[in-house]
Design a protein around this motif. Sequence first.
Motif, PDB file in Angstrom:
ATOM      1  N   GLY A 214       0.810  -1.211   0.000  1.00 45.04           N
ATOM      2  CA  GLY A 214       0.000   0.000   0.000  1.00 45.04           C
ATOM      3  C   GLY A 214       0.843   1.260   0.000  1.00 45.04           C
ATOM      4  N   ALA A 215       1.912   1.258   0.794  1.00 49.15           N
ATOM      5  CA  ALA A 215       2.775   2.435   0.858  1.00 49.15           C
ATOM      6  C   ALA A 215       3.488   2.674  -0.465  1.00 49.15           C
ATOM      7  CB  ALA A 215       3.794   2.261   1.984  1.00 49.15           C
ATOM      8  N   SER A 216       4.001   1.610  -1.062  1.00 49.60           N
ATOM      9  CA  SER A 216       4.730   1.765  -2.328  1.00 49.60           C
ATOM     10  C   SER A 216       3.805   2.174  -3.459  1.00 49.60           C
ATOM     11  CB  SER A 216       5.441   0.452  -2.680  1.00 49.60           C
ATOM     12  OG  SER A 216       6.404   0.115  -1.711  1.00 49.60           O
ATOM     13  N   ALA A 217       2.622   1.552  -3.529  1.00 49.47           N
ATOM     14  CA  ALA A 217       1.683   1.888  -4.595  1.00 49.47           C
ATOM     15  C   ALA A 217       1.245   3.353  -4.522  1.00 49.47           C
ATOM     16  CB  ALA A 217       0.471   0.965  -4.533  1.00 49.47           C
ATOM     17  N   ASN A 218       1.050   3.857  -3.314  1.00 50.62           N
ATOM     18  CA  ASN A 218       0.566   5.225  -3.148  1.00 50.62           C
ATOM     19  C   ASN A 218       1.673   6.279  -3.232  1.00 50.62           C
ATOM     20  OD1 ASN A 218      -2.518   5.447  -2.223  1.00 50.62           O
ATOM     21  ND2 ASN A 218      -1.685   3.518  -1.465  1.00 50.62           N
ATOM     22  N   CYS A 289      15.862   4.116  -8.261  1.00 47.81           N
ATOM     23  CA  CYS A 289      14.660   4.013  -7.415  1.00 47.81           C
ATOM     24  C   CYS A 289      13.639   3.067  -8.033  1.00 47.81           C
ATOM     25  CB  CYS A 289      14.040   5.388  -7.213  1.00 47.81           C
ATOM     26  SG  CYS A 289      15.029   6.520  -6.203  1.00 47.81           S
ATOM     27  N   ALA A 290      13.469   3.149  -9.356  1.00 48.02           N
ATOM     28  CA  ALA A 290      12.517   2.258 -10.025  1.00 48.02           C
ATOM     29  C   ALA A 290      12.939   0.803  -9.868  1.00 48.02           C
ATOM     30  CB  ALA A 290      12.406   2.626 -11.500  1.00 48.02           C
ATOM     31  N   ALA A 291      14.241   0.538  -9.965  1.00 46.17           N
ATOM     32  CA  ALA A 291      14.733  -0.829  -9.750  1.00 46.17           C
ATOM     33  C   ALA A 291      14.437  -1.278  -8.321  1.00 46.17           C
ATOM     34  CB  ALA A 291      16.232  -0.898 -10.038  1.00 46.17           C
ATOM     35  N   GLY A 292      14.593  -0.358  -7.377  1.00 45.01           N
ATOM     36  CA  GLY A 292      14.282  -0.684  -5.992  1.00 45.01           C
ATOM     37  C   GLY A 292      12.809  -1.019  -5.801  1.00 45.01           C
ATOM     38  N   PHE A 293      11.940  -0.239  -6.407  1.00 36.98           N
ATOM     39  CA  PHE A 293      10.509  -0.519  -6.297  1.00 36.98           C
ATOM     40  C   PHE A 293      10.154  -1.844  -6.975  1.00 36.98           C
ATOM     41  CE2 PHE A 293      10.033   4.102  -5.372  1.00 36.98           C
ATOM     42  CZ  PHE A 293       9.282   3.976  -4.213  1.00 36.98           C
ATOM     43  N   ALA A 294      10.832  -2.169  -8.083  1.00 34.42           N
ATOM     44  CA  ALA A 294      10.602  -3.460  -8.732  1.00 34.42           C
ATOM     45  C   ALA A 294      10.947  -4.602  -7.787  1.00 34.42           C
ATOM     46  CB  ALA A 294      11.434  -3.556 -10.010  1.00 34.42           C
ATOM     47  N   LEU A 295      12.081  -4.486  -7.072  1.00 34.72           N
ATOM     48  CA  LEU A 295      12.483  -5.529  -6.137  1.00 34.72           C
ATOM     49  C   LEU A 295      11.529  -5.617  -4.946  1.00 34.72           C
ATOM     50  CD1 LEU A 295      16.378  -5.116  -6.095  1.00 34.72           C
ATOM     51  CD2 LEU A 295      15.030  -6.913  -7.203  1.00 34.72           C
ATOM     52  N   ILE A 296      11.035  -4.471  -4.485  1.00 31.53           N
ATOM     53  CA  ILE A 296      10.033  -4.502  -3.414  1.00 31.53           C
ATOM     54  C   ILE A 296       8.789  -5.254  -3.898  1.00 31.53           C
ATOM     55  CG2 ILE A 296       8.457  -3.113  -2.018  1.00 31.53           C
ATOM     56  CD1 ILE A 296      10.620  -0.957  -1.886  1.00 31.53           C
TER      57      ILE A 296
END
Length: 390
Positions: A214-218, A289-296
């Motif tokens: 939820g935190a990452s999506a928002n 950052c986008a790579a980090g969000f992909a891994l999350i």
Amino acid sequence: MTNHRAIALVFAIHGAVAGSLSTRIPWLQDHFALSPGTLGLVLLCQPIGAFIGMPMASRLAYRVGGRRATRVLIALWCLLVCVPVLMPGPAWLFPAFLLLGAAAGTSDVVMNAHAVVLERKLGRSIIAGLHGLWSVGSLAAGGIGILAAHFGVDARLHLSVIALLLLGLSLAAGRGLLADEPVTGQPAPRRFALPTRAIAAVGLVGFCGTFAEGASANWAAVYVTQVAAAGPAAAAATYTVFMLFMAGTRLLGDRIVGRLGAVATVRAGGVVAAVGGVLVVAGRTTWVCAAGFALIGIGIAVSAPLAYAAAGRTGSSPGEGVAGVTTITYLSSLIAPAIIGGAAGALSYPAAFTLITLIVILMGVLAGALRPRPAVPTVTMTDSALRPGP
């Protein structure tokens, strides 16, 4: 249509309803001239309605059967998608979203409980893939909604057509759902089933994964805009990357669980998500950052689905166990964006996502709660007939 394909279609339909409605919230705000504060209160009614309805879902499934409950509630969820935009005035939006939330929450519980029963019958993991199809349905319907909004299609027409189409699909899917086995000797679920201690332990794993989701999506798009100076297109791409990698991992998740088991899968996911969190916190460029969000997204993808499956094996009935964990995960998804926003405002965006990194590490630590337990005992009519009389 096989039982597996039928429940897969139900999950995709549920996601499509959610994706369709979310794209027309701006139309709703403009049409009813809602202030940001009023819109926030209206949208808050949906999780409140879900919280009220979910603990009672297992009792309903017990009374009418899991198959019938799933068919009725998913059909109701489809029909209600157009209700908010058809309201005569803004005051009507509050009960409309309460009802919408109750339908969303109860249908979520019964379809996950139904999936747990089918998973047990098949003897293999299927629930991660089903949640992946939920994401696919949401993304596809969201894309249609974006096109409808872009070309100026009235939301009342758009959502009414979507409601009828999805209703037709839900009726077709309902005919293929797994038939309920006759059961005797099993106590009825509580009328209002709050999580037991054992289910709460499982729910904490789902809580951590859902919090990060939820935190990452928002906040993903906002984060790269504020921290990495990303433009609107790059910010939108970052959110899309997160969602696509999470959905893709869910679609492949059952194969991974089949090889590693639920506990090892979630622990490995915690490590992957933590590495992604470090990249997000330390990175100062959009693509890092986008790579980090992909891994999350990869790391947290299957934690909530596996928590539902474990809860279905832990509770006195699959429905009651799933209801308890769903209540916990809905709470997580509700509070996560606000907590991250508060932390970002009080400290900084990297500090806020440090909290997410710690939470996904905790997810991996708590993964032992998903260890398989003895299945919930059920007594069929055939079994009962074979027992000697008193």
